[in-house]
Design a protein around this motif. Structure first.
Motif, PDB file in Angstrom:
ATOM      1  N   ASP A 177      23.894 103.150 -19.435  1.00  0.00           N
ATOM      2  CA  ASP A 177      24.464 102.219 -18.456  1.00  0.00           C
ATOM      3  C   ASP A 177      23.557 102.057 -17.242  1.00  0.00           C
ATOM      4  O   ASP A 177      23.419 100.948 -16.701  1.00  0.00           O
ATOM      5  N   LEU A 180      20.679  99.823 -18.253  1.00  0.00           N
ATOM      6  CA  LEU A 180      21.129  98.434 -18.380  1.00  0.00           C
ATOM      7  C   LEU A 180      21.303  97.796 -17.007  1.00  0.00           C
ATOM      8  O   LEU A 180      20.960  96.625 -16.809  1.00  0.00           O
ATOM      9  N   ARG A 181      21.844  98.553 -16.050  1.00  0.00           N
ATOM     10  CA  ARG A 181      21.991  98.020 -14.689  1.00  0.00           C
ATOM     11  C   ARG A 181      20.627  97.709 -14.081  1.00  0.00           C
ATOM     12  O   ARG A 181      20.456  96.717 -13.363  1.00  0.00           O
ATOM     13  N   HIS A 202      28.017  97.302 -27.345  1.00  0.00           N
ATOM     14  CA  HIS A 202      28.225  97.619 -25.928  1.00  0.00           C
ATOM     15  C   HIS A 202      27.042  97.152 -25.088  1.00  0.00           C
ATOM     16  O   HIS A 202      27.225  96.614 -23.982  1.00  0.00           O
ATOM     17  N   HIS A 205      27.244  93.187 -24.743  1.00  0.00           N
ATOM     18  CA  HIS A 205      28.222  92.578 -23.831  1.00  0.00           C
ATOM     19  C   HIS A 205      28.145  93.132 -22.415  1.00  0.00           C
ATOM     20  O   HIS A 205      28.809  92.618 -21.510  1.00  0.00           O
ATOM     21  N   SER A 206      27.300  94.139 -22.188  1.00  0.00           N
ATOM     22  CA  SER A 206      27.122  94.643 -20.821  1.00  0.00           C
ATOM     23  C   SER A 206      26.239  93.733 -19.980  1.00  0.00           C
ATOM     24  O   SER A 206      26.522  93.506 -18.798  1.00  0.00           O
ATOM     25  N   ILE A 207      25.149  93.195 -20.567  1.00  0.00           N
ATOM     26  CA  ILE A 207      24.188  92.456 -19.733  1.00  0.00           C
ATOM     27  C   ILE A 207      23.691  91.146 -20.323  1.00  0.00           C
ATOM     28  O   ILE A 207      23.055  90.366 -19.615  1.00  0.00           O
ATOM     29  N   GLU A 244      33.294  98.217 -32.124  1.00  0.00           N
ATOM     30  CA  GLU A 244      33.315  98.313 -30.661  1.00  0.00           C
ATOM     31  C   GLU A 244      34.736  98.461 -30.134  1.00  0.00           C
ATOM     32  O   GLU A 244      35.007  99.259 -29.242  1.00  0.00           O
ATOM     33  N   SER A 299      38.335  94.320 -20.045  1.00  0.00           N
ATOM     34  CA  SER A 299      36.965  94.747 -19.788  1.00  0.00           C
ATOM     35  C   SER A 299      36.182  93.554 -19.263  1.00  0.00           C
ATOM     36  O   SER A 299      36.773  92.555 -18.818  1.00  0.00           O
ATOM     37  N   THR A 300      34.860  93.645 -19.280  1.00  0.00           N
ATOM     38  CA  THR A 300      34.015  92.525 -18.874  1.00  0.00           C
ATOM     39  C   THR A 300      32.917  92.320 -19.902  1.00  0.00           C
ATOM     40  O   THR A 300      32.459  93.272 -20.536  1.00  0.00           O
ATOM     41  N   LYS A 302      29.345  91.060 -19.463  1.00  0.00           N
ATOM     42  CA  LYS A 302      28.467  90.853 -18.321  1.00  0.00           C
ATOM     43  C   LYS A 302      29.324  90.728 -17.074  1.00  0.00           C
ATOM     44  O   LYS A 302      29.968  91.690 -16.674  1.00  0.00           O
TER      45      LYS A 302
END
Length: 338
Positions: A177, A180-181, A202, A205-207, A244, A299-300, A302
């Motif tokens: 994480d 990715l940030r 994961h 869909h995170s970034i 997921e 959740s989110t 991005k």
């Protein structure tokens, strides 16, 4: 920005050819974070290595910034490659060099003046949060710190594209994480186009802004991550999404308990601001239908919030149908499961 045209890559000799990529077409826009997801052996590593021609395609074309890389000679290709940075799953650092020297390596290759090397590397160390580690060797670093060195090294030549080959696969979830940030911050700060391959939904869909699903050397599905993740069309994509969300047991219970005339199972998807609205509660109050929530997720993807509920509606069949229709009229996606 990046365009792959009928890209094919084969290995071996005539009669024993193995096709890794088959007439693949793909377009990636400037400044976006584009993800490619697929199982092991699907062709994703070959794909990303074809973008900078570490793997030369058997046929097809690779265009980056309006330049057909596949048509260039050796010297011209070397010059264009400097505009494409790359980070790797296992870091590929020089074990006998310090953090500073690892980052400085590409600058020294092109004979950058010493003062400029010092300035540039110091800036990159600050960017990736490793100022205190400049004189350490890779063996003294954690996995996340090693990847930060790899990212800084890839940025040393001021690239326009950053290729990430399973960049977080060797890291634990918390470190993943943080990396990715960092990639998201770099993308926004420099408008840097990032192409990221992974087998983890994961990460996508995170970034990522858009995603392509690769299977057996071809793209089977692509589009905005919200669309592909929430409404998967291909079975391979649905498998990634199931892994997921882990909704298999909830789906089984929903359908098992809805095999009567007075109940229906449904998956309701909320996107954006609708995620936090009480549309379901207001609708069932109006229609007189009861419901049970079997699974729920907020959740989110991005920066976009989303929610998914797996519910069992109970009541008069006509009222249930009216409930589903009213939810759809409010812009919600309702998938009836039985």
């Amino acid at each position: 920005m990046i365009e792959l045209k009928r890209l094919t890559k084969q290995y071996g000799k005539a009669g024993t050819l193995m096709t890794a990529l088959s007439e693949l077409d793909l377009s990636i826009e400037k400044g976006e974070i584009f993800g490619v997801i697929g199982h092991s052996g699907a062709g994703k590593s070959t794909l990303i290595r074809c973008i900078n021609l570490l793997e030369r395609p058997t046929s097809g074309e690779v265009w980056v910034n309006g330049v057909n890389l596949t048509a260039l000679g050796k010297k011209q290709l070397q010059a264009e490659r400097r505009k494409i940075g790359m980070i790797f799953q296992h870091f590929n650092l020089l074990s006998s060099a310090t953090v500073f020297d690892n980052i400085a390596f590409p600058l020294r290759l092109i004979k950058t003046p010493k003062a400029e090397v010092e300035r540039k590397v110091s800036e990159l160390l600050a960017l990736v949060g490793l100022e205190a580690h400049r004189d350490k060797f890779p063996a003294q670093l954690s996995g996340g710190q090693k990847q930060r060195v790899g990212i800084a090294r890839a940025l040393a030549s001021d690239p326009e594209v950053l290729l990430c080959d399973e960049a977080t696969s060797a890291l634990d979830p918390q470190t993943t994480d943080s990396i990715l940030r960092l990639l998201l911050d770099i993308n926004r700060r420099f408008n840097l186009t990032i192409v990221l391959i992974t087998h983890e939904m994961h990460v996508i869909h995170s970034i990522c802004d858009r995603v392509a699903v690769i299977h057996q050397g071809g793209i089977v599905e692509q589009g905005p991550v919200t669309e592909v993740f929430l409404k998967p069309q291909h079975e391979v994509t649905r498998e990634f999404v199931r892994n997921e969300t882990d909704s298999g047991e909830a789906l089984r219970l929903a359908i098992q308990g809805s095999e009567t005339e007075n109940s229906r199972a449904a998956k309701i998807t909320f996107l954006g601001a609708k995620t936090y609205e009480s549309a379901l509660s207001h609708t069932v109050q109006e229609t007189g239908v009861n419901f049970a929530i079997l699974q729920g997720t907020i959740s989110t993807i991005k920066d976009t919030p989303y929610g998914q509920l797996i519910v069992r509606f109970e009541g008069d069949q006509a009222a249930i149908e009216r409930t589903i229709q009213k939810l759809r009229e409010q812009g919600l996606d309702v998938e009836v499961m039985n």
